[in-house]
Design an enzyme around this catalytic site. Structure first.
Site, PDB file in Angstrom:
ATOM      1  N   ASP A  86      14.124 -61.003 -35.921  1.00  0.00           N
ATOM      2  CA  ASP A  86      14.006 -62.129 -34.923  1.00  0.00           C
ATOM      3  C   ASP A  86      14.672 -61.989 -33.751  1.00  0.00           C
ATOM      4  OD1 ASP A  86      13.900 -64.386 -33.750  1.00  0.00           O
ATOM      5  OD2 ASP A  86      14.266 -65.831 -35.492  1.00  0.00           O
TER       6      ASP A  86
ATOM      7  N   ALA B 121       6.304 -61.120 -29.121  1.00  0.00           N
ATOM      8  CA  ALA B 121       5.927 -62.109 -28.050  1.00  0.00           C
ATOM      9  C   ALA B 121       5.786 -63.425 -28.435  1.00  0.00           C
ATOM     10  CB  ALA B 121       5.199 -61.598 -26.770  1.00  0.00           C
TER      11      ALA B 121
ATOM     12  N   TYR C 232       3.581 -70.376 -20.727  1.00  0.00           N
ATOM     13  CA  TYR C 232       3.457 -69.127 -21.174  1.00  0.00           C
ATOM     14  C   TYR C 232       3.804 -68.181 -20.137  1.00  0.00           C
ATOM     15  CZ  TYR C 232       1.453 -64.611 -22.699  1.00  0.00           C
ATOM     16  OH  TYR C 232       1.146 -63.286 -23.026  1.00  0.00           O
TER      17      TYR C 232
ATOM     18  N   TRP D  81      -5.816 -59.979 -21.715  1.00  0.00           N
ATOM     19  CA  TRP D  81      -7.002 -59.903 -22.547  1.00  0.00           C
ATOM     20  C   TRP D  81      -7.022 -58.962 -23.803  1.00  0.00           C
ATOM     21  CZ3 TRP D  81     -12.150 -61.487 -19.870  1.00  0.00           C
ATOM     22  CH2 TRP D  81     -11.942 -62.867 -18.887  1.00  0.00           C
TER      23      TRP D  81
HETATM   24  N1  LIG Z   1      -2.658 -61.053 -26.696  1.00  0.00           N
HETATM   25  C1  LIG Z   1      -3.137 -60.932 -25.232  1.00  0.00           C
HETATM   26  O1  LIG Z   1      -4.123 -61.314 -24.922  1.00  0.00           O
HETATM   27  C2  LIG Z   1      -2.257 -60.461 -24.341  1.00  0.00           C
HETATM   28  C3  LIG Z   1      -2.555 -60.751 -23.048  1.00  0.00           C
HETATM   29  C4  LIG Z   1      -1.361 -60.268 -22.038  1.00  0.00           C
HETATM   30  C5  LIG Z   1      -0.297 -59.756 -22.315  1.00  0.00           C
HETATM   31  N2  LIG Z   1       0.127 -59.529 -23.752  1.00  0.00           N
HETATM   32  C6  LIG Z   1       1.436 -59.180 -24.283  1.00  0.00           C
HETATM   33  O2  LIG Z   1       1.099 -58.100 -25.083  1.00  0.00           O
HETATM   34  C7  LIG Z   1       2.245 -58.186 -25.952  1.00  0.00           C
HETATM   35  C8  LIG Z   1       1.633 -57.873 -27.285  1.00  0.00           C
HETATM   36  O3  LIG Z   1       0.910 -58.969 -27.649  1.00  0.00           O
HETATM   37  P1  LIG Z   1       0.025 -59.010 -29.009  1.00  0.00           P
HETATM   38  O4  LIG Z   1      -1.477 -59.046 -28.534  1.00  0.00           O
HETATM   39  O5  LIG Z   1       0.130 -57.890 -29.778  1.00  0.00           O
HETATM   40  O6  LIG Z   1       0.565 -60.431 -29.499  1.00  0.00           O
HETATM   41  P2  LIG Z   1       0.355 -60.840 -31.247  1.00  0.00           P
HETATM   42  O7  LIG Z   1      -0.583 -59.970 -31.840  1.00  0.00           O
HETATM   43  O8  LIG Z   1       0.347 -62.136 -31.020  1.00  0.00           O
HETATM   44  O9  LIG Z   1       1.647 -60.388 -31.714  1.00  0.00           O
HETATM   45  C9  LIG Z   1       2.996 -60.575 -31.263  1.00  0.00           C
HETATM   46  C10 LIG Z   1       3.896 -60.687 -32.462  1.00  0.00           C
HETATM   47  O10 LIG Z   1       5.370 -61.065 -31.839  1.00  0.00           O
HETATM   48  C11 LIG Z   1       5.731 -61.586 -33.298  1.00  0.00           C
HETATM   49  N3  LIG Z   1       6.937 -62.423 -32.826  1.00  0.00           N
HETATM   50  C12 LIG Z   1       6.872 -63.767 -32.462  1.00  0.00           C
HETATM   51  N4  LIG Z   1       8.092 -64.223 -32.324  1.00  0.00           N
HETATM   52  C13 LIG Z   1       9.031 -63.184 -32.714  1.00  0.00           C
HETATM   53  C14 LIG Z   1      10.422 -63.057 -32.813  1.00  0.00           C
HETATM   54  N5  LIG Z   1      10.990 -64.252 -32.632  1.00  0.00           N
HETATM   55  N6  LIG Z   1      11.048 -61.865 -33.070  1.00  0.00           N
HETATM   56  C15 LIG Z   1      10.157 -60.926 -33.641  1.00  0.00           C
HETATM   57  N7  LIG Z   1       8.908 -60.901 -33.534  1.00  0.00           N
HETATM   58  C16 LIG Z   1       8.330 -62.076 -33.071  1.00  0.00           C
HETATM   59  C17 LIG Z   1       4.918 -62.133 -34.063  1.00  0.00           C
HETATM   60  O11 LIG Z   1       5.138 -62.204 -35.353  1.00  0.00           O
HETATM   61  P3  LIG Z   1       4.752 -62.948 -36.552  1.00  0.00           P
HETATM   62  O12 LIG Z   1       3.220 -62.615 -36.501  1.00  0.00           O
HETATM   63  O13 LIG Z   1       5.254 -62.348 -37.723  1.00  0.00           O
HETATM   64  O14 LIG Z   1       4.993 -64.256 -36.147  1.00  0.00           O
HETATM   65  C18 LIG Z   1       3.412 -61.659 -33.529  1.00  0.00           C
HETATM   66  O15 LIG Z   1       2.951 -60.689 -34.538  1.00  0.00           O
HETATM   67  C19 LIG Z   1       3.207 -59.376 -25.782  1.00  0.00           C
HETATM   68  O16 LIG Z   1       4.130 -59.180 -24.929  1.00  0.00           O
HETATM   69  C20 LIG Z   1       2.158 -60.327 -24.957  1.00  0.00           C
HETATM   70  O17 LIG Z   1       2.734 -61.199 -24.206  1.00  0.00           O
HETATM   71  C21 LIG Z   1      -0.918 -60.172 -24.534  1.00  0.00           C
END
Ligand SMILES: NC(=O)c1ccc[n+]([C@@H]2O[C@H](COP(=O)([O-])OP(=O)(O)OC[C@H]3O[C@@H](n4cnc5c(N)ncnc54)[C@H](OP(=O)(O)O)[C@@H]3O)[C@@H](O)[C@H]2O)c1
Length: 290
Positions: free
Chosen positions: A40, A64, A129, A154
């Site tokens: 965490d 995130a 966010y 995205w």
């Molecule tokens: N998804 C998008 O469309 C998007 C767009 C722009 C930028 N981003 C950025 O890209 C990056 C990767 O995003 P992604 O799409 O891979 O997101 P994701 O699939 O939602 O994965 C984020 C992971 O972070 C974990 N998490 C949440 N709280 C946490 C904590 N306190 N300690 C440790 N882990 C934690 C979650 O784990 P659990 O599942 O175990 O809760 C989740 O699996 C992020 O920085 C995001 O802001 C994403």
């Protein structure tokens, strides 16, 4: 052999793709909280201890709070992960001389003049966010001035939850689907995004960078492409008709920018990579599901 620690969860899209794209000469060290659980990142002491023990050459933050609408109702919850937690990681990385790679978002920007956002374009997040992610960028910079801050947008993957998988499900269930046509962005497959993270980590590329698929699309364009390509691959039969709707017809708690495209060419050059057109990447991702 370089050793790179990764914060996040196996359930996350980027975390998963980092595993699939790991360079052959890199050892990937997931930051573990023990008993098979993710660490965490809100826990400063646990982060410091884990990073000290691993003493990696680099640390990639794939953790995130990504529930954009959920953040509106719980700003402190989102801030604890996207800002404070990111700062913990950067401080721990700096303490052991590891290069920090932090992933951020196009949502740090807001109003646009209809051109892609340059790295140094004025920020102005519209949502909780976006504000917490911008705060995270600043904390990472403060704690680890040489860090890479990699903004993307995205994001989708064959693993985890995202727009592509939601569309595939809904298109199989319904006859018609309204999708927003007045928001423009750049769909980004997490697989090449992970490659960009590895390039930044192993090359210790300093500064803020942008990464997305090449080209632009509305959510409506993206949905049309998902339907057509998925049908061609045999993933959908008699898929739903996609109807363009305006943002106000699909109200959500968090406001979204109307034109949110990142300028990517200078960053791609800095990383020595060339992003493919979003539609070519979409076909590859759907191919994994077929
Ligand atoms: N998804 C998008 O469309 C998007 C767009 C722009 C930028 N981003 C950025 O890209 C990056 C990767 O995003 P992604 O799409 O891979 O997101 P994701 O699939 O939602 O994965 C984020 C992971 O972070 C974990 N998490 C949440 N709280 C946490 C904590 N306190 N300690 C440790 N882990 C934690 C979650 O784990 P659990 O599942 O175990 O809760 C989740 O699996 C992020 O920085 C995001 O802001 C994403």
């Amino acid at each position: 052999m370089r050793r790179v620690a990764v914060a996040g969860s196996p359930r996350g899209q980027l975390f998963h793709e980092l595993g699939r794209t790991r360079p052959a000469d890199v050892e990937l060290l997931p930051l573990s909280g023990g008993a098979g659980e993710r660490l965490d990142i809100r826990d400063a002491d646990a982060v410091r201890a884990a990073v000290e023990t691993l003493a990696p050459d680099a640390l990639i933050n794939a953790a995130a709070w990504t529930a954009v609408d959920g953040a509106e109702a719980d700003p402190e919850g989102a801030r604890a992960v996207n800002a404070t937690g990111a700062g913990h990681l950067a401080a721990a990385a700096a303490a052991v001389g590891a290069h920090m790679v932090h992933v951020s978002t196009d949502f740090v920007f807001g109003a646009s003049d209809g051109r892609p956002f340059a790295i140094d374009a004025p920020t102005g997040p519209l949502s909780v966010y976006g504000r917490t992610k911008l705060e995270g960028e600043r904390l990472v910079r403060k704690e680890a001035p040489d860090a890479t801050v990699l903004r993307t947008a995205w994001v989708y993957s064959s693993h985890g939850q995202n727009f592509v998988k939601s569309m595939l499900r809904l298109m199989g269930e319904r006859d018609e689907l309204g999708v927003v046509v007045d928001q423009i962005g750049a769909p980004t497959w997490a697989y090449p995004l992970a490659g960009a993270c590895w390039a930044a980590a192993t090359g210790r590329v300093s500064g803020t960078l942008h990464w997305s698929g090449a080209g632009v699309a509305s959510w409506y364009d993206f949905a049309q492409a998902i339907r057509d390509e998925a049908t061609a691959l045999g993933l959908l039969e008699n898929a739903a008709r996609v109807r363009p709707i305006a943002t106000h017809e699909y109200p959500l708690p968090a406001p979204r920018p109307a034109y949110s495209v990142l300028e990517i060419a200078p960053s791609a050059a800095a990383l020595g990579l060339q992003p493919d057109h979003w539609r070519a990447d979409l076909v590859r991702m759907l191919g994994e599901l077929a």
